[in-house]
Every structure is written in structure tokens, then in C-alpha cells.
Write an enzyme that holds these catalytic residues in place. Structure first.
Site, PDB file in Angstrom:
ATOM      1  N   CYS A   1      18.168  24.887  16.884  1.00  6.71           N
ATOM      2  CA  CYS A   1      18.803  23.925  17.793  1.00  6.71           C
ATOM      3  C   CYS A   1      18.370  24.189  19.234  1.00  6.71           C
ATOM      4  O   CYS A   1      18.470  25.314  19.714  1.00  6.71           O
ATOM      5  CB  CYS A   1      20.312  24.043  17.677  1.00  6.71           C
ATOM      6  SG  CYS A   1      21.174  22.975  18.817  1.00  6.71           S
TER       7      CYS A   1
ATOM      8  N   ASP B   1      47.554  33.851   3.684  1.00 10.70           N
ATOM      9  CA  ASP B   1      46.341  33.317   4.298  1.00 10.70           C
ATOM     10  C   ASP B   1      46.701  32.808   5.698  1.00 10.70           C
ATOM     11  O   ASP B   1      46.741  31.613   5.942  1.00 10.70           O
ATOM     12  CB  ASP B   1      45.811  32.166   3.404  1.00 10.70           C
ATOM     13  CG  ASP B   1      44.521  31.578   3.922  1.00 10.70           C
ATOM     14  OD1 ASP B   1      43.887  32.178   4.804  1.00 10.70           O
ATOM     15  OD2 ASP B   1      44.137  30.494   3.437  1.00 10.70           O
TER      16      ASP B   1
ATOM     17  N   CYS C   1      25.414  25.898  23.905  1.00 15.14           N
ATOM     18  CA  CYS C   1      26.614  25.440  23.205  1.00 15.14           C
ATOM     19  C   CYS C   1      27.347  26.654  22.649  1.00 15.14           C
ATOM     20  O   CYS C   1      26.735  27.618  22.228  1.00 15.14           O
ATOM     21  CB  CYS C   1      26.169  24.500  22.096  1.00 15.14           C
ATOM     22  SG  CYS C   1      27.456  24.058  20.941  1.00 15.14           S
TER      23      CYS C   1
ATOM     24  N   TYR D   1      51.776  30.788   3.862  1.00 13.75           N
ATOM     25  CA  TYR D   1      50.822  30.090   4.743  1.00 13.75           C
ATOM     26  C   TYR D   1      49.968  29.141   3.872  1.00 13.75           C
ATOM     27  O   TYR D   1      48.747  29.144   3.952  1.00 13.75           O
ATOM     28  CB  TYR D   1      49.892  31.063   5.472  1.00 13.75           C
ATOM     29  CG  TYR D   1      50.556  32.175   6.235  1.00 13.75           C
ATOM     30  CD1 TYR D   1      50.974  31.975   7.552  1.00 13.75           C
ATOM     31  CD2 TYR D   1      50.743  33.439   5.670  1.00 13.75           C
ATOM     32  CE1 TYR D   1      51.560  33.018   8.276  1.00 13.75           C
ATOM     33  CE2 TYR D   1      51.324  34.478   6.393  1.00 13.75           C
ATOM     34  CZ  TYR D   1      51.729  34.251   7.682  1.00 13.75           C
ATOM     35  OH  TYR D   1      52.289  35.282   8.403  1.00 13.75           O
TER      36      TYR D   1
ATOM     37  N   CYS E   1      23.944  17.999  15.739  1.00 12.16           N
ATOM     38  CA  CYS E   1      24.445  19.348  15.479  1.00 12.16           C
ATOM     39  C   CYS E   1      24.108  19.699  14.041  1.00 12.16           C
ATOM     40  O   CYS E   1      24.501  19.003  13.110  1.00 12.16           O
ATOM     41  CB  CYS E   1      25.947  19.430  15.699  1.00 12.16           C
ATOM     42  SG  CYS E   1      26.600  21.010  15.141  1.00 12.16           S
TER      43      CYS E   1
ATOM     44  N   CYS F   1      40.638  34.787   8.051  1.00 14.68           N
ATOM     45  CA  CYS F   1      39.415  34.331   8.738  1.00 14.68           C
ATOM     46  C   CYS F   1      39.171  35.218   9.956  1.00 14.68           C
ATOM     47  O   CYS F   1      38.349  34.907  10.806  1.00 14.68           O
ATOM     48  CB  CYS F   1      39.526  32.863   9.131  1.00 14.68           C
ATOM     49  SG  CYS F   1      40.945  32.528  10.149  1.00 14.68           S
TER      50      CYS F   1
ATOM     51  N   GLN G   1      39.994  23.986   4.784  1.00 11.09           N
ATOM     52  CA  GLN G   1      38.824  24.817   5.103  1.00 11.09           C
ATOM     53  C   GLN G   1      37.612  23.939   5.444  1.00 11.09           C
ATOM     54  O   GLN G   1      37.395  22.919   4.792  1.00 11.09           O
ATOM     55  CB  GLN G   1      38.482  25.713   3.911  1.00 11.09           C
ATOM     56  CG  GLN G   1      39.467  26.850   3.683  1.00 11.09           C
ATOM     57  CD  GLN G   1      39.248  28.022   4.643  1.00 11.09           C
ATOM     58  OE1 GLN G   1      38.482  27.929   5.600  1.00 11.09           O
ATOM     59  NE2 GLN G   1      39.943  29.109   4.402  1.00 11.09           N
TER      60      GLN G   1
ATOM     61  N   CYS H   1      27.485  28.111  17.882  1.00 16.17           N
ATOM     62  CA  CYS H   1      26.701  29.075  17.083  1.00 16.17           C
ATOM     63  C   CYS H   1      26.399  30.329  17.907  1.00 16.17           C
ATOM     64  O   CYS H   1      26.219  30.250  19.116  1.00 16.17           O
ATOM     65  CB  CYS H   1      25.359  28.467  16.686  1.00 16.17           C
ATOM     66  SG  CYS H   1      25.482  27.105  15.534  1.00 16.17           S
TER      67      CYS H   1
END
Ligand code: SAH
Length: 472
Positions: free
Chosen positions: A72, A380, A78, A311, A158, A407, A282, A81
Site C-alpha cells: 500500500c 471473551d 495510515c 461477554y 484499502c 484480542c 468478529q 497497518c
């Protein structure tokens, strides 16, 4: 002392948890994006930070064998990433090493971090997109946020989205400009359109568009909706979400359905789910299936378990597990998500699951007080992790095992330390890459209550001894 604008060659000592390369000039750290460990790079000092300097990458003087060309052109601007310059196998090693470092710094020295389960599709995986809008003297701008700022990087394709989503984004931005819908200007508290959120069912192809505005009144709203419907038949619902607040949280609490049912459907692990705008889902469909299969395989269910899915969101984990256990109860704070979950159970004819709209800790306290038995707690939580109150309530409930999906391995490790103090121990941490090109990784741990853990060690030991006796 280095000066802003000064150029120098540095050797990168390591890449930190944010994906930033760290080099040293004497004892001062220099932070620079887009580099790899052991590379020599020419950098230009940007500014003095509290500890060290930030710098911009000039050129790579000595590249690492793990380097690949970022695809990219906006990669270094940005904020989405962090690792496009790292080959995929090196990204996996980097994520594993990052989590190993976090474990090492904790009191969980025995926790073994397993190899990352990598993604087959390193690009085009995101099914949720948020586009920011702003206006300045040059006109209207739309796109993604620059790292650590509220500045918008103009949208080009993107690569984390599929082609269709990129076309849709371009088309929506063109409509906003043509219909002269005024972007919200945070500093002047003027204008209307703050963000557009797009959600696309990876299997169903159904699209939801959420127009996030600063106020309820919205000139050209009717025309905007008509035009989207005319040009994009895959758009099944359009919602206006009103967010009066000036925080970085994208969605407000007020919602108006402008077209369709207010939700889309998608399939995951063989079930169909309805997903509303404010419900969590997700963002990487393919890897979520891998994550759930891995997580649920750790439970080694017998079919007689009572499971609490805390959760639980729209109920995806509990419903995937339900056929393999006696019963599941899902607990979730977001009322809209619970409504989705209840409908989802009906839709998929899962009749051994029910849902409670409540704070997970409060619900577990009540269960413990009424001496209800729960065999396994699944948790979670959001990135911030769980709370002492939750862990305390969970310990009172005393399930045999706790399956923790996260996460954010940092907050997970923090919570596992507290769980350990309550007698819940875990020996392995499993990593699944749901977020290629970024510094994020999903992690799973499975903790057993210490007495059970000791018993299973004893049984294993006994089996080994019996084996030996038998072999003799
Ligand atoms: N397990 C789901 C959702 C995970 S996201 C899935 O895999 O799709 C985390 C969820 O926790 C969100 O839906 C959020 O609304 C919910 N949540 C946050 N704090 C909570 C609390 N104190 N009690 C119960 N649910 C909570």
C-alpha cells in the site's frame, strides 16, 4: 542531542509491541515505522519525545531477510497497518515473540506460548469498515485516520478490504460530495456527517450501511438513501446513528432505521446470525472459524456440561458449542446484541441455550449466591480485558475450567495472573492471527482449577506408571 530534520544512519535494535522500530543514539531511543530488527536505515529526526525521538524513514541501507515490499502506498501514513513490510512467516514469529515477552515479564513463567495459527488470506479480510469525514479549506476529505491523530488520510484502495467494499466506499464518498452533505468538523462543532460504517457478511454478501451523524436532522437524507439503494442492491439495510458526544467512540446510542430491517445476516461455523449495527461481530470471518474451532477443541466436552458464555455478543461462541454440551447460558451487557442472540438461537433451532442481558460479574455473583453449578466459564472480553470483580465472581462460582479468548494478550496475561491467585492455572496460550499486517493477535487460554489440575497430573502420572508396569 539530535535536531529536528537531522539525518543519520541507525541500526534497528528491535520492533516494539506497536510495530515501531527502536534504534539507539547513545542512550536515546529513536522510534521509526516501517523497519525491521537488525536493519540499518537512514532516518530523519522529526521531534523530541519524552524519552528519545520520533523519526521518519528515509531509505533502508541494509535490509533484513524478512523484509517484503509494502503493497500500500499509504502504509507509512495510515494508522491501520503496522507490519506490511514484514513477510507473513516473520509476522507470525514477531507476534509470538511479543506474547512470549509479555509472559516473561509476568509471574506466569510456566505459560507456554504456542506457534501462531496463520491466516491463509493476509489481505482482503476485513468485513467492517469505518470511514471518517472532515472538511478543511481545500474541501471535503474522507478516509482513514492517520496514526495517533484525528487527521484523515484520503481513501485509496484499502487492501484489508475486498474489491467490492473499496468500490462501495468510493461510491459513497462521491455521493456525499454530490449531495453536499456537510462533514462534521470536530474543532468547530459544525456539520453533520461524522463517519460511515460498512459491514458486509462474508458468506451472505449482505451489506449494512450506518451513517453516523452529529444530530438527528439530516438534509438530503432521503436522496442519499434512494441513491444507495439504486446503485447497491446488496445493501440490505441503512441506519442513521446519532452521536452527540465528542469522544473517539464512533457509535452513539440513538438509532433510526432508514431502510430495511436494521440488521444483516451472515453465516459462521454453520449457523446463521443476524447482526445489528451496535452488536459486536468478529472482523475476519475465515480466521474466526479457525479461532472458535481451536478454542472449543480445548474444552474436550463430554456432552453433560453446563457452560456460561460471558461477554457473549450475538451468541456465536455459545451457539457453536451448544450441540456438544448439555446447556449454555450467554451473558451480555449490550441489549441489542442480546436481542440478536435470542433471535439467532431461534433461527438456528438451538434450544439448549438462553441469554441474559446483564453485567457478567453481577450475573455470576447471583449464580454463586444461589449455589448454581457451572462447569465451564467462557470469557471473551473487550480489549481492556476483564475486571477483578469478574474474576472474584467467577472464583466464587467455581467452574471446573475457564476458557479465555482475547484480542489483547497483554490484558489477558494480567487477568490470568489474578486467576492464578484464585487457583486457576493455565499451561499454554494459543495464538490465532485474525489481523494480518497489524500488530494485533487473538489469543486463547484454558485454565483448570488447581485441584483438578493436580488430579489430572496425578492421573497422567498413574497412567504412565501403569503403562510401564504393563510393559514390563
Ligand atoms: N463473544 C462475542 C463478543 C465478544 S466482544 C463474539 O465472539 O462475537 C465483547 C463483548 O463483551 C461485547 O459484546 C460487549 O458488549 C460485551 N461486554 C462488555 N462489558 C461487559 C460486561 N461487563 N458484562 C457483559 N458483557 C460485556
Amino acid at each position: 542531542m539530535l535536531k529536528a530534520g537531522q539525518k543519520l544512519n541507525v541500526r534497528i535494535a528491535y520492533v516494539d509491541d506497536e510495530g515501531k522500530g527502536i534504534a539507539y543514539d547513545k542512550r536515546d531511543a529513536i522510534m521509526v515505522s516501517g523497519v525491521l530488527a537488525d536493519e540499518v536505515a537512514e532516518v530523519q529526526i522529526q521531534k523530541r519525545l519524552k524519552q528519545g525521538y520520533s523519526a521518519r524513514l528515509g531509505k533502508i541501507v541494509k535490509p533484513s531477510k524478512n523484509r517484503c515490499e509494502p503493497v500500500c502506498p499509504l502504509f507509512l501514513r495510515c494508522g491501520s497497518c503496522h507490519l506490511q513490510h514484514m513477510q507473513m512467516n516473520a509476522q507470525a514469529d514477531w507476534k509470538q515473540a511479543m506474547v512470549e515477552r509479555m509472559v516473561k515479564e509476568s509471574s506466569l513463567k510456566d505459560l507456554q506460548v504456542q506457534n501462531v495459527i496463520t491466516a491463509t488470506n493476509p489481505y482482503g479480510y476485513r468485513n467492517k469498515i469505518i470511514i471518517g469525514f472532515t472538511r478543511d479549506k481545500q474541501g471535503v476529505h474522507a478516509g482513514f485516520y492517520e496514526e495517533y491523530s484525528h487527521r484523515i488520510v484520503p481513501m485509496e484502495d484499502c487492501l484489508l478490504h475486498d474489491d467490492l467494499s473499496n468500490q462501495l466506499i468510493r461510491s459513497l464518498i462521491a455521493m456525499v460530495k454530490k449531495l453536499r452533505i456537510e462533514p462534521y468538523q470536530e474543532d468547530r462543532k459544525k456539520g453533520i456527517l461524522r463517519h460511515i460504517l460498512i459491514r458486509k457478511g462474508a458468506v451472505s454478501g449482505q451489506i449494512m450501511i450506518v451513517l453516523i451523524t452529529s444530530q438527528s436532522a439530516f438534509p438530503a437524507r432521503g436522496q442519499f438513501v434512494d441513491q444507495i439503494r439504486k446503485e447497491w442492491p446488496a445493501v440490505k439495510t441503512i441506519i442513521q446513528n446519532i452521536n452527540h458526544r465528542s469522544t473517539s467512540i464512533v457509535l452513539g446510542s440513538e438509532e433510526k432505521v432508514l431502510f430495511g430491517s436494521g440488521y444483516i445476516e451472515d453465516e459462521l461455523c454453520g449457523n446463521t446470525y443476524r447482526i445489528s449495527a451496535s452488536s459486536f461481530y468478529q472482523i475476519n470471518h475465515e480466521q474466526t472459524e479457525v479461532l472458535y474451532q481451536k478454542a472449543l477443541s480445548l474444552l474436550e466436552t463430554k456432552g453433560n456440561e453446563t457452560v456460561l458464555d460471558t461477554y457473549c455478543g450475538i451468541g456465536t461462541i455459545g451457539m457453536t458449542l451448544a450441540p456438544h454440551v448439555k446447556q449454555v447460558v450467554g451473558v451480555e451487557l449490550n441489549k441489542q446484541a442480546v436481542k440478536d442472540a435470542i433471535q439467532n438461537a431461534k433461527r438456528n433451532h438451538v434450544d439448549n441455550i438462553r441469554f441474559v442481558a446483564e453485567d457478567a460479574s453481577v450475573y455470576m455473583q447471583k449464580l454463586a449466591a444461589s449455589r448454581q453449578r457451572v462447569d465451564v466459564v467462557i470469557m471473551d472480553p473487550p480489549r481492556s480485558g476483564s475486571t477483578h470483580q469478574f474474576i472474584q465472581a467467577c472464583a466464587q462460582l467455581k467452574p471446573r475450567a475457564i476458557l479465555y479468548i482475547s484480542c489483547n494478550p497483554k490484558t489477558q496475561i494480567r487477568d490470568l495472573e489474578v486467576f492464578k491467585s484464585k487457583g486457576y492455572v493455565s499451561d499454554k496460550m494459543y495464538l490465532v492471527d485474525l489481523f494480518p499486517q497489524t500488530n494485533h493477535v487473538e489469543s486463547i487460554s484454558f485454565s483448570i482449577f488447581i485441584k483438578d489440575a493436580l488430579r489430572s497430573i496425578f492421573l497422567n502420572f498413574n497412567n504412565i506408571m501403569n503403562d510401564r508396569v504393563y510393559k514390563k
